[in-house]
Design an enzyme around this catalytic site. Structure first.
Site, mmCIF file in Angstrom:
data_model
loop_
_atom_site.group_PDB
_atom_site.id
_atom_site.type_symbol
_atom_site.label_atom_id
_atom_site.label_comp_id
_atom_site.label_asym_id
_atom_site.label_seq_id
_atom_site.Cartn_x
_atom_site.Cartn_y
_atom_site.Cartn_z
ATOM 1 C CG HIS A 59 -2.003 -1.036 1.143
ATOM 2 N ND1 HIS A 59 -2.967 -1.181 2.107
ATOM 3 C CD2 HIS A 59 -2.275 -1.971 0.200
ATOM 4 C CE1 HIS A 59 -3.787 -2.161 1.769
ATOM 5 N NE2 HIS A 59 -3.385 -2.650 0.614
ATOM 6 C CD GLU A 61 -1.605 3.818 3.670
ATOM 7 O OE1 GLU A 61 -1.329 3.213 2.603
ATOM 8 O OE2 GLU A 61 -2.740 3.796 4.167
ATOM 9 C CB THR A 204 -20.597 -0.625 -31.442
ATOM 10 O OG1 THR A 204 -21.707 0.223 -31.228
ATOM 11 C CG2 THR A 204 -19.366 0.226 -31.680
ATOM 12 C CG ASP A 208 -17.687 1.385 -35.231
ATOM 13 O OD1 ASP A 208 -18.320 1.515 -36.295
ATOM 14 O OD2 ASP A 208 -17.766 2.173 -34.281
ATOM 15 C CD GLU A 295 -14.081 3.308 -26.764
ATOM 16 O OE1 GLU A 295 -14.104 3.349 -28.007
ATOM 17 O OE2 GLU A 295 -13.037 3.413 -26.092
ATOM 18 C CG LEU A 300 -24.384 -0.009 -24.962
ATOM 19 C CD1 LEU A 300 -25.245 -1.170 -24.496
ATOM 20 C CD2 LEU A 300 -22.941 -0.469 -25.150
HETATM 21 C C1 AOF Z 1 -4.749 -0.327 -1.312
HETATM 22 N N1 AOF Z 1 -3.723 0.540 -1.429
HETATM 23 O O1 AOF Z 1 -2.516 2.228 -0.715
HETATM 24 C C2 AOF Z 1 -4.388 1.585 0.554
HETATM 25 C C3 AOF Z 1 -5.498 0.673 0.661
HETATM 26 O O2 AOF Z 1 -6.322 -6.425 -0.038
HETATM 27 P P1 AOF Z 1 -5.413 -5.421 0.502
HETATM 28 O O3 AOF Z 1 -4.641 -5.884 1.698
HETATM 29 O O4 AOF Z 1 -4.482 -4.882 -0.556
HETATM 30 O O5 AOF Z 1 -6.299 -4.225 1.070
HETATM 31 C C4 AOF Z 1 -7.088 -3.438 0.233
HETATM 32 C C5 AOF Z 1 -7.839 -2.419 1.066
HETATM 33 O O6 AOF Z 1 -6.984 -1.638 1.852
HETATM 34 C C6 AOF Z 1 -8.602 -1.425 0.217
HETATM 35 O O7 AOF Z 1 -9.859 -1.907 -0.108
HETATM 36 C C7 AOF Z 1 -8.686 -0.192 1.091
HETATM 37 O O8 AOF Z 1 -9.817 -0.275 1.937
HETATM 38 C C8 AOF Z 1 -7.442 -0.280 1.978
HETATM 39 N N2 AOF Z 1 -6.394 0.730 1.675
HETATM 40 N N3 AOF Z 1 -5.615 -0.251 -0.295
HETATM 41 O O9 AOF Z 1 -4.885 -1.204 -2.145
HETATM 42 C C9 AOF Z 1 -3.495 1.483 -0.551
HETATM 43 N N4 AOF Z 1 -4.160 2.536 1.469
HETATM 44 ZN ZN ZN Z 2 -3.144 -0.326 3.832
#
Ligand code: AOF
Ligand code: ZN
Length: 367
Positions: A59, A61, A204, A208, A295, A300
């Site tokens: 994450h 942090e 589409t 397309d 798109e 749609l």
């Molecule tokens: C993230 N990235 O920087 C922060 C998150 O499955 P996990 O352990 O990766 O947790 C996902 C959850 O963690 C996410 O749904 C959110 O609530 C929290 N914060 N998640 O992927 C991050 N800070």
């Molecule tokens: Zn986290």
């Protein structure tokens, strides 16, 4: 997603502004997780930065703390989303912040995820000074796609439509037309790369025969899931089935064409025809798709409009005239004034040779 303005410029706190900008780098890459940014400041100096890059990886942090190293002790941390308090794919960030000995944490918005929320209380219990932004709007807006998915189990629906000067989506019904959408390619690439999936209707797809990729392809360029939506069977012989440029899903109504075959590598899922588009969106939600770019051709578009399922509408306005016999955008769905009644333009700009406007529902989303 705003296309022509930078909401971070309205954020007064320099730490929070930087965290917002770092988070943006993960946009489109982290589904089904949110993209989050984090900055560590000590003695008025940035000593650590991080953003979330991919689900399953560290994450924001944790990355910022690692970047800061020993300097994290006694620091002020700025993060766009409340630090998590749960063991998911990774350990709780609240614990990592406590272990690093940070003094203060500023947070953009609370975590609406019921399993992961509560990190702020955990930090406070550990004696850390915690504050939430007095105006959470920029962070809530930044993570709108993800919060829609968390709360409703369906992706945020971003619909893109190209119109001629006389407001027509093409020149002749059923034929690929070049009157619109000639410019704006760069914006289309941005929209595709910001979305977890790109969806077209079967008609589409047939008319397309689009690739629906983000170009240039290759390297580390992530490709969105390409989805062909059909009320009956999946079309055959489309370019996107055989170009080898990323995953393809045929999403067709259940009870139809179980016997048809699709090319190897193309996935098939069914949605309940009784549930219609909502059912189709929930199938995508279950696959962890938090945002979808539709798109849309006229039929749609009309279906999404009728079901009131458009979260964001991107209109491309081209200079050509399609003429009286050209098809209408809204098929049997009320009068032209409807757009103005239900949505309002929030942004306008120029991309290539097209003017572009972005519309959002008038009734504000509840976060
Ligand atoms: C993230 N990235 O920087 C922060 C998150 O499955 P996990 O352990 O990766 O947790 C996902 C959850 O963690 C996410 O749904 C959110 O609530 C929290 N914060 N998640 O992927 C991050 N800070
Ligand atoms: Zn986290």
């Amino acid at each position: 997603m705003l296309l022509f303005s930078d909401p971070s410029l309205g954020i007064d706190s320099l730490g929070m502004r930087r965290a917002y900008q770092l988070a943006e780098r993960g946009r489109g890459l982290t589904a089904p997780n949110p993209f989050v940014g984090c900055v560590v400041i000590r003695d008025d100096q940035i000593v650590g930065e991080g953003f979330h890059e991919r689900a399953g990886e560290a994450h924001a942090e944790v990355r910022a703390l690692a970047d800061a190293g020993h300097s994290a002790r006694g620091s002020h941390v700025f993060v766009t989303l409340e630090p998590c308090s749960h063991h998911g794919r990774t350990p709780p960030c609240a614990d990592a912040l406590i272990a690093a000995g940070v003094a203060r944490v500023s947070i953009g918005m609370p975590d609406p995820n019921p399993i992961a929320g509560g990190g702020a209380a955990r930090l406070r219990d550990a004696g850390i000074d915690v504050e939430f932004a007095s105006d959470p709007a920029p962070y809530q807006d930044q993570l709108r796609e993800w919060t829609t998915w968390v709360r409703r189990g369906r992706p945020w629906v971003r619909v893109k439509v190209a119109l001629s000067l006389d407001g027509k989506p093409g020149t002749v019904a059923g034929v690929r037309s070049s009157i619109t959408g000639a410019g704006g390619l760069e914006t289309t690439m941005r929209l595709r790369s910001a979305s977890d999936a790109v969806l077209v209707g079967a008609s589409t797809a047939l008319i397309d025969d689009p690739r629906l990729t983000v170009r240039p392809e290759g390297g580390s360029q992530r490709q969105p899931l390409r989805v062909v939506l059909s009320r009956s069977s999946c079309p055959k012989d489309l370019k996107l089935f055989s170009d080898g440029s990323g995953r393809v899903l045929c999403l067709s109504a259940s009870g139809n064409g179980d016997e048809w075959t699709v090319p190897t590598g193309v996935e098939v899922e069914h949605y309940s025809s009784a549930e219609g588009l909502r059912g189709a969106l929930h199938v995508l939600g279950e696959r962890g798709i938090t945002s979808v770019l539709v798109e849309a051709g006229p039929s749609l578009f009309s279906a999404f409009w009728r079901e009131n399922l458009i979260d964001e509408l991107i209109l491309y306005h081209a200079g050509g005239v399609a003429g009286m016999t050209a098809p209408l955008l809204m098929q049997q769905v009320g009068s032209a004034g409807d757009l103005d009644r239900r949505m309002k333009a929030v942004e306008a700009g120029v991309s290539g040779e097209d003017a572009i406007t972005v519309w959002r529902p008038r009734v504000a989303e509840k976060y």
